[in-house]
Design a protein around this motif. Structure first.
Motif, PDB file in Angstrom:
ATOM      1  N   VAL A 180       0.895  -1.158   0.000  1.00 40.76           N
ATOM      2  CA  VAL A 180       0.000   0.000   0.000  1.00 40.76           C
ATOM      3  C   VAL A 180       0.935   1.210   0.000  1.00 40.76           C
ATOM      4  CG1 VAL A 180      -1.863   1.212   1.173  1.00 40.76           C
ATOM      5  CG2 VAL A 180      -1.752  -1.294   1.275  1.00 40.76           C
ATOM      6  N   SER A 181       1.295   1.640  -1.205  1.00 45.83           N
ATOM      7  CA  SER A 181       2.375   2.628  -1.327  1.00 45.83           C
ATOM      8  C   SER A 181       2.043   3.953  -0.641  1.00 45.83           C
ATOM      9  CB  SER A 181       2.685   2.882  -2.797  1.00 45.83           C
ATOM     10  OG  SER A 181       3.086   1.681  -3.416  1.00 45.83           O
ATOM     11  N   ALA A 182       0.772   4.370  -0.710  1.00 49.16           N
ATOM     12  CA  ALA A 182       0.389   5.633  -0.062  1.00 49.16           C
ATOM     13  C   ALA A 182       0.647   5.549   1.445  1.00 49.16           C
ATOM     14  CB  ALA A 182      -1.079   5.942  -0.331  1.00 49.16           C
ATOM     15  N   ARG A 183       0.389   4.390   2.020  1.00 40.43           N
ATOM     16  CA  ARG A 183       0.623   4.207   3.464  1.00 40.43           C
ATOM     17  C   ARG A 183       2.120   4.249   3.780  1.00 40.43           C
ATOM     18  NH1 ARG A 183      -1.686  -1.241   5.416  1.00 40.43           N
ATOM     19  NH2 ARG A 183       0.122  -2.004   4.251  1.00 40.43           N
ATOM     20  N   ALA A 184       2.913   3.598   2.937  1.00 41.32           N
ATOM     21  CA  ALA A 184       4.370   3.595   3.147  1.00 41.32           C
ATOM     22  C   ALA A 184       4.917   5.020   3.110  1.00 41.32           C
ATOM     23  CB  ALA A 184       5.040   2.722   2.090  1.00 41.32           C
ATOM     24  N   MET A 185       4.466   5.805   2.136  1.00 44.87           N
ATOM     25  CA  MET A 185       4.938   7.194   2.027  1.00 44.87           C
ATOM     26  C   MET A 185       4.470   8.010   3.229  1.00 44.87           C
ATOM     27  SD  MET A 185       6.680   7.107  -0.640  1.00 44.87           S
ATOM     28  CE  MET A 185       6.892   5.662  -1.649  1.00 44.87           C
ATOM     29  N   ALA A 186       3.201   7.832   3.598  1.00 49.36           N
ATOM     30  CA  ALA A 186       2.640   8.607   4.711  1.00 49.36           C
ATOM     31  C   ALA A 186       3.384   8.316   6.012  1.00 49.36           C
ATOM     32  CB  ALA A 186       1.155   8.293   4.856  1.00 49.36           C
ATOM     33  N   ARG A 187       3.702   7.059   6.228  1.00 54.32           N
ATOM     34  CA  ARG A 187       4.415   6.711   7.464  1.00 54.32           C
ATOM     35  C   ARG A 187       5.796   7.358   7.499  1.00 54.32           C
ATOM     36  NH1 ARG A 187       2.875   0.277   7.712  1.00 54.32           N
ATOM     37  NH2 ARG A 187       0.900   0.521   8.828  1.00 54.32           N
ATOM     38  N   ALA A 188       6.481   7.329   6.366  1.00 54.42           N
ATOM     39  CA  ALA A 188       7.821   7.935   6.317  1.00 54.42           C
ATOM     40  C   ALA A 188       7.735   9.444   6.558  1.00 54.42           C
ATOM     41  CB  ALA A 188       8.474   7.644   4.962  1.00 54.42           C
ATOM     42  N   ILE A 189       6.769  10.085   5.911  1.00 54.86           N
ATOM     43  CA  ILE A 189       6.627  11.546   6.043  1.00 54.86           C
ATOM     44  C   ILE A 189       6.254  11.917   7.482  1.00 54.86           C
ATOM     45  CG2 ILE A 189       5.195  13.512   5.300  1.00 54.86           C
ATOM     46  CD1 ILE A 189       5.074  12.043   2.495  1.00 54.86           C
ATOM     47  N   SER A 190       5.460  11.062   8.135  1.00 52.67           N
ATOM     48  CA  SER A 190       5.009  11.350   9.506  1.00 52.67           C
ATOM     49  C   SER A 190       6.157  11.454  10.495  1.00 52.67           C
ATOM     50  CB  SER A 190       4.056  10.245   9.991  1.00 52.67           C
ATOM     51  OG  SER A 190       2.911  10.181   9.179  1.00 52.67           O
ATOM     52  N   THR A 191       7.241  10.750  10.218  1.00 52.21           N
ATOM     53  CA  THR A 191       8.340  10.717  11.198  1.00 52.21           C
ATOM     54  C   THR A 191       9.015  12.076  11.362  1.00 52.21           C
ATOM     55  OG1 THR A 191       9.949  10.077   9.503  1.00 52.21           O
ATOM     56  CG2 THR A 191       8.858   8.278  10.705  1.00 52.21           C
ATOM     57  N   GLY A 192       8.852  12.973  10.383  1.00 53.32           N
ATOM     58  CA  GLY A 192       9.595  14.233  10.443  1.00 53.32           C
ATOM     59  C   GLY A 192       8.734  15.451  10.663  1.00 53.32           C
ATOM     60  N   THR A 193       7.499  15.275  11.112  1.00 51.15           N
ATOM     61  CA  THR A 193       6.608  16.433  11.167  1.00 51.15           C
ATOM     62  C   THR A 193       5.610  16.314  12.306  1.00 51.15           C
ATOM     63  OG1 THR A 193       5.263  17.859   9.724  1.00 51.15           O
ATOM     64  CG2 THR A 193       4.823  15.500   9.610  1.00 51.15           C
ATOM     65  N   ASP A 194       5.021  17.476  12.675  1.00 54.91           N
ATOM     66  CA  ASP A 194       3.990  17.469  13.713  1.00 54.91           C
ATOM     67  C   ASP A 194       2.594  17.345  13.114  1.00 54.91           C
ATOM     68  OD1 ASP A 194       5.658  17.945  16.102  1.00 54.91           O
ATOM     69  OD2 ASP A 194       6.208  19.732  14.969  1.00 54.91           O
ATOM     70  N   ARG A 195       2.436  17.842  11.895  1.00 53.46           N
ATOM     71  CA  ARG A 195       1.147  17.678  11.210  1.00 53.46           C
ATOM     72  C   ARG A 195       1.345  17.850   9.714  1.00 53.46           C
ATOM     73  NH1 ARG A 195      -2.090  22.760  10.424  1.00 53.46           N
ATOM     74  NH2 ARG A 195      -0.872  24.502  11.240  1.00 53.46           N
TER      75      ARG A 195
END
Ligand code: R5P
Length: 277
Positions: free
Chosen positions: A98-113
């Motif tokens: 689920v590529s969108a989920r993989a990208m979202a998880r990676a992006i989440s690690t560096g941000t507050d929102r």
């Protein structure tokens, strides 16, 4: 401070002016082996990273911008005007991610929102591990259109009918309808025309994204003797031969927003984003 990704520099500048926040002079570099590096000058307490992930390189660059910003700012907000891989929101065949989920998880690690604009499905926000809001910029597309005569607003599939309704409502009057679409491959689609009469009318096609242009060009080829045909989309990716495909079917104008910076990006989503920053 607004921290632009290299693919979103115009939008970041517009957003900086709209918010009255300074614009970071980020440096982007790529080494001979293909690896990238960015340099982010001193930020304020809040860093707003504005970066459309239009390519795999842009994804890497975003993670680097977030990491650099995090070392200096107390709050890191990530604006994804266009979120790449959002259309891969499920595993379509056995063994696929689920590529969108993989990208979202990676992006989440560096941000507050996270703030994003018209993802293919708003549910993509659920993939992030931090709060995510999807901003609807479709109404802005009406501002780009010329005066219309007896307009028909068409979406190329049922899923985009709400976008067509939003553009119609903002533009004023007009009929709304949609095509039945079946995707055969990455670059081929099959469509059943809508029942709406198109002869002698101004037809406005509305979708979230024009990628290869297969969807739009197939739809337009089925219109019966329209007067003028306009294509509007939030994300004008216009990859590969999309512009040629549209030209060959006789489009009178293509209009998009600056979530993806192209020559047809005639309207900015900055005001819609600024409301949430
Ligand atoms: C899919 O349902 C989307 O809304 C777009 O219609 C589609 O992704 C456009 O892709 P293309 O331009 O490659 O046909």
């Amino acid at each position: 401070m607004i921290v632009p990704g290299s693919a979103s520099q115009d939008l970041a500048a517009t957003l900086s002016a709209a918010l009255g926040e300074s614009l970071a002079a980020v440096e982007y570099e790529q080494f001979a082996d293909g690896e990238r590096v960015v340099r982010v000058p001193d930020t304020d307490d809040r860093a707003v990273v504005v970066a459309s992930t239009v390519s795999d390189g842009a994804h890497v660059e975003l993670l680097q911008l977030q990491d650099a910003a995090r070392q200096q700012a107390e709050e890191v907000v990530t604006v994804l005007p266009y979120m790449g891989y959002a259309r891969q929101d499920e595993a379509f065949a056995e063994g696929e991610p689920v590529s969108a989920r993989a990208m979202a998880r990676a992006i989440s690690t560096g941000t507050d929102r996270v703030l994003t604009v018209n993802p293919h499905e708003n549910a993509v926000c659920d993939f992030f591990d931090v709060p995510c809001r999807a901003v609807d910029a479709a109404g802005l597309l009406a501002d780009t259109l010329p005066a219309l005569s007896d307009p028909l607003f068409l979406s190329p599939d049922e899923g985009a009918i709400d976008l067509a309704k939003t553009v119609r409502d903002t533009a004023g009057d007009g009929e709304v309808d949609y095509f039945e679409k079946h995707r055969l491959s990455d670059t081929e689609v099959e469509m059943q025309p809508s029942d709406a009469d198109t002869a002698g009318r101004d037809v406005v096609l509305v979708d979230d994204i024009v990628a290869t242009g297969s969807t739009m060009s197939t739809a337009i080829a089925q219109l019966d003797d329209p007067d003028r045909v306009f294509v509007t989309c939030v994300h004008p990716m216009l990859a590969a031969s999309a512009r040629t495909k549209l030209a060959r079917v006789g489009v009178d104008g293509v209009f998009g927003t600056d979530t993806i910076e192209r020559a047809v990006s005639t309207v900015s989503v900055a005001p819609a984003l600024a409301e949430h920053l």
